[in-house]
Design a protein around this motif. Sequence first.
Motif: not given
Length: 84
Positions: A39, A15, A20
């Motif tokens: 998301h 990430c 993310t």
Amino acid sequence: MTKLLRKPKEIKVRCNIGGTPLSFVRNDKMEKIKSIYQHWRVADEWWREEIARDCFTIRTSSGLVCDIYRDMKTNRWYLNRIHD
């Protein structure tokens, strides 16, 4: 059509600093994440065992479209669904 896995498969995810996902390893192969379509967060079942997940629908550079999530209690990542 989608294939919901009977049991989510634990995966290793890399990430960015914000959490993310950028890539993950599936079947000993690195999959780079090209797009994030959705998301969302799930927080449920507080009256039983609490569920807290950070979920993503993603597309990889190889064309795989799938749902992955991070269990926010254990910080482990899982592959949950594969889209056709």
